[in-house]
Design a protein around this motif. Structure first.
Motif, PDB file in Angstrom:
ATOM      1  N   ALA A 131      -5.286   9.952   7.994  1.00  0.00           N
ATOM      2  CA  ALA A 131      -5.472  10.954   6.941  1.00  0.00           C
ATOM      3  C   ALA A 131      -4.134  11.308   6.289  1.00  0.00           C
ATOM      4  O   ALA A 131      -4.048  11.440   5.058  1.00  0.00           O
ATOM      5  N   ILE A 132      -3.093  11.434   7.105  1.00  0.00           N
ATOM      6  CA  ILE A 132      -1.771  11.755   6.570  1.00  0.00           C
ATOM      7  C   ILE A 132      -1.283  10.622   5.648  1.00  0.00           C
ATOM      8  O   ILE A 132      -0.785  10.871   4.542  1.00  0.00           O
ATOM      9  N   VAL A 133      -1.453   9.402   6.135  1.00  0.00           N
ATOM     10  CA  VAL A 133      -0.972   8.253   5.363  1.00  0.00           C
ATOM     11  C   VAL A 133      -1.714   8.158   4.027  1.00  0.00           C
ATOM     12  O   VAL A 133      -1.092   7.978   2.974  1.00  0.00           O
ATOM     13  N   LEU A 134      -3.039   8.324   4.070  1.00  0.00           N
ATOM     14  CA  LEU A 134      -3.810   8.211   2.833  1.00  0.00           C
ATOM     15  C   LEU A 134      -3.367   9.264   1.824  1.00  0.00           C
ATOM     16  O   LEU A 134      -3.270   9.002   0.633  1.00  0.00           O
ATOM     17  N   ALA A 135      -3.058  10.467   2.331  1.00  0.00           N
ATOM     18  CA  ALA A 135      -2.721  11.550   1.412  1.00  0.00           C
ATOM     19  C   ALA A 135      -1.251  11.555   0.997  1.00  0.00           C
ATOM     20  O   ALA A 135      -0.920  12.083  -0.067  1.00  0.00           O
ATOM     21  N   ASN A 136      -0.360  10.995   1.823  1.00  0.00           N
ATOM     22  CA  ASN A 136       1.067  11.204   1.562  1.00  0.00           C
ATOM     23  C   ASN A 136       1.925   9.945   1.468  1.00  0.00           C
ATOM     24  O   ASN A 136       3.016   9.998   0.897  1.00  0.00           O
ATOM     25  N   CYS A 137       1.502   8.869   2.051  1.00  0.00           N
ATOM     26  CA  CYS A 137       2.385   7.720   2.185  1.00  0.00           C
ATOM     27  C   CYS A 137       1.888   6.516   1.407  1.00  0.00           C
ATOM     28  O   CYS A 137       2.653   5.593   1.117  1.00  0.00           O
ATOM     29  N   HIS A 193       3.350   2.853   0.228  1.00  0.00           N
ATOM     30  CA  HIS A 193       3.111   1.870   1.288  1.00  0.00           C
ATOM     31  C   HIS A 193       1.871   1.015   1.069  1.00  0.00           C
ATOM     32  O   HIS A 193       1.649   0.070   1.813  1.00  0.00           O
ATOM     33  N   ALA A 194       1.052   1.316   0.051  1.00  0.00           N
ATOM     34  CA  ALA A 194      -0.087   0.443  -0.221  1.00  0.00           C
ATOM     35  C   ALA A 194       0.383  -0.766  -1.012  1.00  0.00           C
ATOM     36  O   ALA A 194      -0.102  -1.869  -0.823  1.00  0.00           O
ATOM     37  N   GLN A 195       1.364  -0.550  -1.890  1.00  0.00           N
ATOM     38  CA  GLN A 195       1.754  -1.630  -2.792  1.00  0.00           C
ATOM     39  C   GLN A 195       3.163  -2.126  -2.600  1.00  0.00           C
ATOM     40  O   GLN A 195       3.593  -3.067  -3.251  1.00  0.00           O
ATOM     41  N   GLY A 196       3.919  -1.460  -1.729  1.00  0.00           N
ATOM     42  CA  GLY A 196       5.276  -1.933  -1.489  1.00  0.00           C
ATOM     43  C   GLY A 196       6.261  -1.468  -2.546  1.00  0.00           C
ATOM     44  O   GLY A 196       7.206  -2.186  -2.887  1.00  0.00           O
ATOM     45  N   ILE A 197       6.077  -0.272  -3.066  1.00  0.00           N
ATOM     46  CA  ILE A 197       6.997   0.275  -4.051  1.00  0.00           C
ATOM     47  C   ILE A 197       8.406   0.327  -3.462  1.00  0.00           C
ATOM     48  O   ILE A 197       8.595   0.800  -2.338  1.00  0.00           O
ATOM     49  N   ASN A 198       9.388  -0.158  -4.187  1.00  0.00           N
ATOM     50  CA  ASN A 198      10.789  -0.170  -3.738  1.00  0.00           C
ATOM     51  C   ASN A 198      11.008  -0.904  -2.423  1.00  0.00           C
ATOM     52  O   ASN A 198      11.974  -0.648  -1.713  1.00  0.00           O
TER      53      ASN A 198
END
Ligand code: HEC
Length: 106
Positions: free
Chosen positions: A30-36, A40-45
């Motif tokens: 839940a934390i990852v879906l809302a904040n990360c 981290h889904a697309q590899g930004i930077n």
């Protein structure tokens, strides 16, 4: 469905809930879906992409504790606590555990 079937089904559901999943992983997800996920889904930077074995392999080797400390204090282009100062140490630890679980092959 009669009443006793319903009871059996609910108990079975509870059983699955209690034994099937580590509650830390559920909280972490839940934390990852809302904040990360933004990064981290697309590899930004260059953020390691969830579920990408190649990007996570060298990080898994460092272990949960080291990764959590990087996530807490920031690391390269990774902002401290993902840029969300309201997240607790435990939130971050659960989130990192969940991230690691997206690639862990048991
Ligand atoms: C603004 C984009 C962004 C957000 C939001 C973000 N990250 Fe990251 N994250 C990165 C980048 C970029 C890296 C790669 C850093 C590097 O390897 O130089 C990274 C790397 C990491 C790593 C690996 C650190 C290591 O030692 O290699 C962990 C663990 C991590 N992030 C956890 C999180 C968690 C947990 C959250 C949510 C609370 C989060 N990140 C949110 C951009 C982000």
């Amino acid at each position: 469905m009669n009443k006793s079937n319903w009871m059996v089904m609910s108990l079975f559901g509870l059983f699955l809930c209690a034994c099937g999943k580590d509650p830390r992983l559920e909280k972490g997800e839940a934390i990852v879906l809302a904040n990360c996920k933004v990064c981290h889904a697309q590899g930004i930077n260059g953020a390691p992409i969830l579920g990408n074995e190649k990007m996570w392999a060298p990080r898994l080797k460092q272990g949960h504790e080291v990764l959590v400390s990087h996530a807490l204090s920031g690391y390269g282009l990774m902002p401290a606590r993902g840029g969300k100062p309201h997240l607790s140490d435990e939130d971050i630890a659960n989130a990192v555990l969940y991230m690691m679980s997206t690639v862990e092959t048991n």
